[in-house]
Write a protein that holds these residues in place. Structure first.
Motif, PDB file in Angstrom:
ATOM      1  N   LEU A 119       0.867  -1.300   0.102  1.00 19.12           N
ATOM      2  CA  LEU A 119      -0.040   0.036  -0.190  1.00 19.12           C
ATOM      3  C   LEU A 119       0.865   1.197  -0.054  1.00 19.12           C
ATOM      4  O   LEU A 119       0.592   2.100  -0.752  1.00 19.12           O
ATOM      5  N   SER A 158       1.554   6.497  -6.625  1.00 18.61           N
ATOM      6  CA  SER A 158       0.619   7.116  -7.476  1.00 18.61           C
ATOM      7  C   SER A 158       0.654   8.544  -7.085  1.00 18.61           C
ATOM      8  O   SER A 158       0.055   9.530  -7.828  1.00 18.61           O
ATOM      9  N   PHE A 159       0.920   8.887  -5.842  1.00 20.37           N
ATOM     10  CA  PHE A 159       1.166  10.453  -5.347  1.00 20.37           C
ATOM     11  C   PHE A 159       2.170  11.057  -6.527  1.00 20.37           C
ATOM     12  O   PHE A 159       1.669  12.378  -6.861  1.00 20.37           O
ATOM     13  N   MET A 205       0.832   3.830  -3.028  1.00 21.48           N
ATOM     14  CA  MET A 205       0.620   5.190  -2.658  1.00 21.48           C
ATOM     15  C   MET A 205       1.594   6.304  -3.044  1.00 21.48           C
ATOM     16  O   MET A 205       1.171   7.311  -3.679  1.00 21.48           O
TER      17      MET A 205
END
Lengths: 202, 193
Positions: free
Chosen positions: A71, A78-79, A75
């Protein structure tokens, strides 16, 4: 593949005695115990000096550590992803997520098909914990990557990739017969190489 | 006359309703807080899957939240809710030889409240069926990302359901074992006397 799914294990009552203490455990104690187990396993997997007996501690596998790192990596990447189109950010998240779990599954399957006697979940657990260095590298690049030239960015990528690969290869190679070691180890390299490369270019 | 008959007929039905409602009355459960969390994370997962798109525009945050709620729900049901509400536990143990054994255990010592068990089983089974339904509809409409998240929810729910179902079978077997032991003892005593 050599599994025994016993319904009446010999030390059943022993295990139950040890674990009846669980019933009295409060919720916060349960959570803290699990978090401590994750931290301990992480240290065990990533710091080679801690390993006395290869894979002994990994017998108590858990998939929470791999989930957290997966995760976190998804995250982070993708940020950091191209913010002009919002759809690509969520695509990156889904891609990384699926990639890590399917990749771990495929690598484990490969090791089992080569005749390795390993618990499926134990192997997935190890591969998941070894994703942590790639996490570190993704965070480093996310924060300071835009200020550095490409060649300088390669350095943490290569170090973290080597760290991940070295941590997992030792365990994977011990599982299969000696003449098939390279066949078992090669997908592991590919797996971490792809993750490192993906984190670099995204 | 008819209304009088209806009045007489309605009473037993109302009594039945009251009994059914009390089975799910969380305020009377032995562990109301834990019942709440059992339901809460499932509710959050369904809510974020179905409606979060209307509140948050960023699909990324939707995905992140759905995954987090799935994970929380699975962890809560497996480690906390199962233990407190129904007194069951299942896990995997790897022997020194490398064999993997799945263990399904029940705690004899805890008193199981009927409300707790009914809340546990109803919501676990209901959530599992609902996720399976969503997977089915997503497969039919070829929505691949939705398949991923509904699929993860469905598989985690069914895994928990399967694990606890096997524990409850073990519990029933134990109860039968205790019963047969007691009847044997009773017969022995009867024969001796």
């Amino acid at each position: 593949m050599d599994y025994t799914n016993q319904k009446h294990p010999q030390n059943y009552s022993q295990m139950e005695d040890l674990k009846t203490l669980d019933l009295e455990e409060s919720v916060s104690e349960t959570i803290m115990r699990d978090l401590r187990m994750i931290a301990y396993k992480l240290k065990y997997v990533l710091i080679p000096k801690e390993q006395e007996d290869n894979g002994k501690e990994l017998r108590n596998w858990d998939l929470w550590g791999p989930l957290i790192f997966c995760l976190a990596l998804a995250m982070t990447l993708s940020f950091k992803a191209d913010s002009t189109t919002t759809s690509s950010k969520s695509d990156v998240f889904a891609i990384i997520f699926v990639l890590i779990w399917v990749g771990a599954f495929v690598v484990t399957l490969n090791a089992q098909l080569l005749g390795g006697k390993v618990s499926f979940f134990q192997s997935v657990c190890l591969l998941g914990y070894c994703v942590f260095p790639i996490n570190i590298e993704a965070i480093i690049i996310a924060f300071i990557g835009s200020y550095l030239p490409f060649v300088v960015k390669l350095i943490p990528v290569i170090i973290c990739f080597a760290w991940s690969a070295y941590s997992s290869v030792g365990f994977m190679a011990s599982l299969v017969p000696p003449h098939k070691k390279k066949l078992a180890v090669y997908p592991v390299f590919l797996f971490y190489l792809f993750l490192s490369w993906f984190s670099l270019i995204v | 006359m008819n209304s009088k008959n209806e009045g007489i007929e309605m009473k037993p039905i109302m009594g039945q309703d009251r009994e059914e409602i009390s089975q799910y009355d969380i305020t009377k459960a032995a562990h109301p807080g834990i019942c709440f969390f059992h339901i809460f994370f499932k509710f959050c997962a369904f809510f974020s899957y179905l409606f979060l798109g209307l509140i948050i525009s960023s699909t990324l945050f939707q995905y992140i939240l759905i995954m987090i709620f799935h994970a929380f729900d699975f962890y809560t049901v497996k480690n906390i809710t199962g233990k407190f509400l129904v007194g069951l536990r299942w896990y995997s143990h790897i022997t020194p030889k490398g064999d993997e054994i799945w263990k399904f255990e029940c705690f004899d010592k805890c008193k199981r409240s009927k409300i707790d068990s009914s809340v546990f089983w109803t919501f676990q089974f209901g959530a599992s069926c609902a996720w399976a339904f969503f997977v089915f509809t997503n497969v039919l409409s070829f929505e691949f990302v939705d398949i991923l998240f509904a699929g993860i929810g469905a598989s985690l729910s069914w895994i928990n359901l399967w694990g606890f179902y096997k524990c409850s079978k073990d519990q029933q077997r134990k109860m039968k074992g205790v019963q047969s032991y007691l009847t044997k003892k009773g017969l022995q005593m009867a024969v001796q006397s």
